[in-house]
Design a protein around this motif. Structure first.
Motif, PDB file in Angstrom:
ATOM      1  N   UNK A   1       0.812  -1.221   0.000  1.00  0.00           N
ATOM      2  CA  UNK A   1       0.000   0.000   0.000  1.00  0.00           C
ATOM      3  C   UNK A   1       0.849   1.277   0.000  1.00  0.00           C
ATOM      4  N   UNK A   2       1.943   1.286   0.744  1.00  0.00           N
ATOM      5  CA  UNK A   2       2.782   2.488   0.769  1.00  0.00           C
ATOM      6  C   UNK A   2       3.366   2.771  -0.610  1.00  0.00           C
ATOM      7  N   UNK A   3       3.839   1.720  -1.277  1.00  0.00           N
ATOM      8  CA  UNK A   3       4.358   1.902  -2.639  1.00  0.00           C
ATOM      9  C   UNK A   3       3.246   2.354  -3.584  1.00  0.00           C
ATOM     10  N   UNK A   4       2.066   1.821  -3.375  1.00  0.00           N
ATOM     11  CA  UNK A   4       0.948   2.167  -4.257  1.00  0.00           C
ATOM     12  C   UNK A   4       0.551   3.637  -4.110  1.00  0.00           C
ATOM     13  N   UNK A   5       0.540   4.122  -2.887  1.00  0.00           N
ATOM     14  CA  UNK A   5       0.193   5.532  -2.665  1.00  0.00           C
ATOM     15  C   UNK A   5       1.265   6.432  -3.280  1.00  0.00           C
ATOM     16  N   UNK A   6       2.520   6.058  -3.083  1.00  0.00           N
ATOM     17  CA  UNK A   6       3.632   6.834  -3.641  1.00  0.00           C
ATOM     18  C   UNK A   6       3.561   6.869  -5.169  1.00  0.00           C
ATOM     19  N   UNK A   7       3.349   5.703  -5.762  1.00  0.00           N
ATOM     20  CA  UNK A   7       3.289   5.616  -7.225  1.00  0.00           C
ATOM     21  C   UNK A   7       2.088   6.398  -7.765  1.00  0.00           C
ATOM     22  N   UNK A   8       0.963   6.326  -7.043  1.00  0.00           N
ATOM     23  CA  UNK A   8      -0.230   7.067  -7.456  1.00  0.00           C
ATOM     24  C   UNK A   8       0.022   8.571  -7.385  1.00  0.00           C
ATOM     25  N   UNK A   9       0.711   9.001  -6.327  1.00  0.00           N
ATOM     26  CA  UNK A   9       0.986  10.427  -6.172  1.00  0.00           C
ATOM     27  C   UNK A   9       1.831  10.951  -7.334  1.00  0.00           C
TER      28      UNK A   9
ATOM     29  N   UNK B   1      -8.262  -4.310   4.463  1.00  0.00           N
ATOM     30  CA  UNK B   1      -7.419  -3.339   5.169  1.00  0.00           C
ATOM     31  C   UNK B   1      -6.427  -2.686   4.208  1.00  0.00           C
ATOM     32  N   UNK B   2      -5.935  -3.467   3.257  1.00  0.00           N
ATOM     33  CA  UNK B   2      -4.993  -2.892   2.288  1.00  0.00           C
ATOM     34  C   UNK B   2      -5.713  -1.929   1.346  1.00  0.00           C
ATOM     35  N   UNK B   3      -6.915  -2.309   0.917  1.00  0.00           N
ATOM     36  CA  UNK B   3      -7.696  -1.367   0.103  1.00  0.00           C
ATOM     37  C   UNK B   3      -7.921  -0.067   0.884  1.00  0.00           C
ATOM     38  N   UNK B   4      -8.227  -0.198   2.163  1.00  0.00           N
ATOM     39  CA  UNK B   4      -8.496   0.992   2.983  1.00  0.00           C
ATOM     40  C   UNK B   4      -7.252   1.871   3.096  1.00  0.00           C
ATOM     41  N   UNK B   5      -6.080   1.250   3.236  1.00  0.00           N
ATOM     42  CA  UNK B   5      -4.839   2.029   3.343  1.00  0.00           C
ATOM     43  C   UNK B   5      -4.570   2.813   2.060  1.00  0.00           C
ATOM     44  N   UNK B   6      -4.810   2.172   0.926  1.00  0.00           N
ATOM     45  CA  UNK B   6      -4.569   2.856  -0.347  1.00  0.00           C
ATOM     46  C   UNK B   6      -5.572   4.003  -0.515  1.00  0.00           C
ATOM     47  N   UNK B   7      -6.827   3.721  -0.200  1.00  0.00           N
ATOM     48  CA  UNK B   7      -7.866   4.755  -0.328  1.00  0.00           C
ATOM     49  C   UNK B   7      -7.531   5.972   0.538  1.00  0.00           C
ATOM     50  N   UNK B   8      -7.171   5.690   1.762  1.00  0.00           N
ATOM     51  CA  UNK B   8      -6.868   6.773   2.700  1.00  0.00           C
ATOM     52  C   UNK B   8      -5.641   7.566   2.235  1.00  0.00           C
ATOM     53  N   UNK B   9      -4.612   6.854   1.802  1.00  0.00           N
ATOM     54  CA  UNK B   9      -3.371   7.512   1.370  1.00  0.00           C
ATOM     55  C   UNK B   9      -3.578   8.362   0.135  1.00  0.00           C
ATOM     56  N   UNK B  10      -4.330   7.837  -0.835  1.00  0.00           N
ATOM     57  CA  UNK B  10      -4.560   8.608  -2.062  1.00  0.00           C
ATOM     58  C   UNK B  10      -5.407   9.833  -1.737  1.00  0.00           C
TER      59      UNK B  10
ATOM     60  N   UNK C   1     -19.756  12.810 -13.603  1.00  0.00           N
ATOM     61  CA  UNK C   1     -20.923  13.053 -12.742  1.00  0.00           C
ATOM     62  C   UNK C   1     -20.711  12.496 -11.336  1.00  0.00           C
ATOM     63  N   UNK C   2     -19.507  12.683 -10.829  1.00  0.00           N
ATOM     64  CA  UNK C   2     -19.208  12.293  -9.449  1.00  0.00           C
ATOM     65  C   UNK C   2     -19.272  13.536  -8.565  1.00  0.00           C
ATOM     66  N   UNK C   3     -19.492  13.353  -7.268  1.00  0.00           N
ATOM     67  CA  UNK C   3     -19.494  14.511  -6.368  1.00  0.00           C
ATOM     68  C   UNK C   3     -18.141  15.241  -6.450  1.00  0.00           C
ATOM     69  N   UNK C   4     -18.144  16.558  -6.268  1.00  0.00           N
ATOM     70  CA  UNK C   4     -16.900  17.324  -6.451  1.00  0.00           C
ATOM     71  C   UNK C   4     -15.806  16.957  -5.451  1.00  0.00           C
ATOM     72  N   UNK C   5     -16.195  16.468  -4.295  1.00  0.00           N
ATOM     73  CA  UNK C   5     -15.176  16.123  -3.313  1.00  0.00           C
ATOM     74  C   UNK C   5     -15.391  14.696  -2.839  1.00  0.00           C
ATOM     75  N   UNK C   6     -14.280  14.005  -2.659  1.00  0.00           N
ATOM     76  CA  UNK C   6     -14.381  12.654  -2.119  1.00  0.00           C
ATOM     77  C   UNK C   6     -14.864  12.722  -0.671  1.00  0.00           C
ATOM     78  N   UNK C   7     -15.635  11.731  -0.290  1.00  0.00           N
ATOM     79  CA  UNK C   7     -16.055  11.639   1.106  1.00  0.00           C
ATOM     80  C   UNK C   7     -14.843  11.382   1.972  1.00  0.00           C
ATOM     81  N   UNK C   8     -14.885  11.891   3.198  1.00  0.00           N
ATOM     82  CA  UNK C   8     -13.803  11.617   4.131  1.00  0.00           C
ATOM     83  C   UNK C   8     -13.774  10.130   4.446  1.00  0.00           C
ATOM     84  N   UNK C   9     -12.590   9.608   4.649  1.00  0.00           N
ATOM     85  CA  UNK C   9     -12.472   8.195   5.019  1.00  0.00           C
ATOM     86  C   UNK C   9     -12.830   8.052   6.490  1.00  0.00           C
ATOM     87  N   UNK C  10     -13.796   7.202   6.760  1.00  0.00           N
ATOM     88  CA  UNK C  10     -14.249   7.036   8.140  1.00  0.00           C
ATOM     89  C   UNK C  10     -13.173   6.355   8.967  1.00  0.00           C
TER      90      UNK C  10
END
Ligand code: ZN
Length: 282
Positions: free
Chosen positions: A29-37, A63-72, A273-282
């Motif tokens: 997940x850390x590599x994925x967030x970095x690469x996405x950035x 949990x890994x999906x959640x880490x990537x979502x939160x990081x991105x 046609x998506x909302x302008x802002x992503x929802x906060x990660x709970x």
């Protein structure tokens, strides 16, 4: 032919390439967030996410999906996060579960298809269950068209109220045993989509060498682009891509060569046609 800015989607990891194939592929997940950035900074406004296990195999670890979502969401403001509901060797319940994290989008293949050495199973009852989950979670599907029948199935499902419009469709070409990268085939599907779902948007994804070819065709036809190491690990026959951002830069150059502007994340959200802002990660 159109003033609409072009969405560049980046498929950062997929379920196939390993570090042994290219060290550039992000697997943790850390590599994925970095690469996405890096890809975001190069012009990508949508990231398509698979996660891997510790042995680099396809995983459904929520949990890994959640880490990537939160990081991105933290590092790439406004970027659209799309989870894969495919992935090899994952059972049906596992494929659906990450949608409960409410990414912006998820992939929805509307039929079964052969891949080079395997079958990608999407039987009718599963496709319907997946579609209903997208609605229940208010997640927008990207319809994955690996074969012509999948396009018609998606349109029928939207007419039946199982998929909310406007549709966003991805045509995937260049996979052995599925659709070849043939201009005539893409043009036919694009024309059918325009006839049957006039408000739909679409992307083209080419696998391997077809990646750049599909960029050109999609730009000519008013479509959006997908790139990334999931689909192709090379810049050309002799050169490996050093990162997902490398491939995004190639796609952005293709846009500029045709006087098409690359969409910002905010523009991409408006186009889809998506909302302008992503929802906060709970
Ligand atoms: Zn994928």
């Amino acid at each position: 032919m159109t003033d609409t800015p072009v969405i560049i989607a980046v498929a950062i990891t997929g379920s196939v390439p390993r570090k042994a194939d290219t060290v550039a592929v992000p697997v943790t997940p850390a590599e994925q967030v970095e690469s996405t950035h890096e890809a975001f900074e190069a012009g990508a406004s949508l990231v398509h996410v698979h996660v891997r296990d510790d042995a680099e195999g396809p995983s459904s670890d929520i949990d890994r999906f959640a880490l990537v979502l939160e990081g991105v969401r933290r590092h790439c403001p406004g970027m659209i996060v799309q989870f894969s509901t495919g992935g090899r060797g994952r059972d049906y319940d596992e494929r659906i579960a990450p949608l409960t994290l409410k990414p912006d989008m998820g992939s929805l293949a509307t039929g079964t298809v052969n891949f080079p050495t395997s079958i990608y199973p999407n039987p009718p009852d599963f496709v319907e269950r997946l579609a209903r989950t997208f609605q229940a979670q208010s997640v927008k599907p990207e319809i994955e068209v690996f074969d012509l029948s999948m396009l018609y199935t998606a349109i029928r499902m939207s007419e039946e109220g199982l998929i909310d419009g406007p549709l966003h469709v991805q045509f995937v070409m260049g996979i052995r045993n599925a659709l070849p990268a043939r201009r005539e085939a893409l043009d036919f599907m694009v024309a059918e989509l325009a006839r049957l779902a006039p408000d739909a948007t679409w992307t083209a994804a080419g696998i391997g060498r077809a990646q750049r070819v599909l960029h050109d065709w999609a730009l000519e036809q008013g479509g959006h682009l997908r790139t990334g190491l999931e689909d192709n690990i090379r810049l050309d026959r002799n050169t490996m891509a050093s990162s997902n951002a490398d491939l995004v830069r190639v796609a952005a150059d293709a846009c500029r060569a045709r006087d098409r502007r690359v969409a910002t994340a905010a523009e991409a959200r408006r186009i889809l046609c998506l909302p302008p802002h992503a929802a906060a990660v709970a």
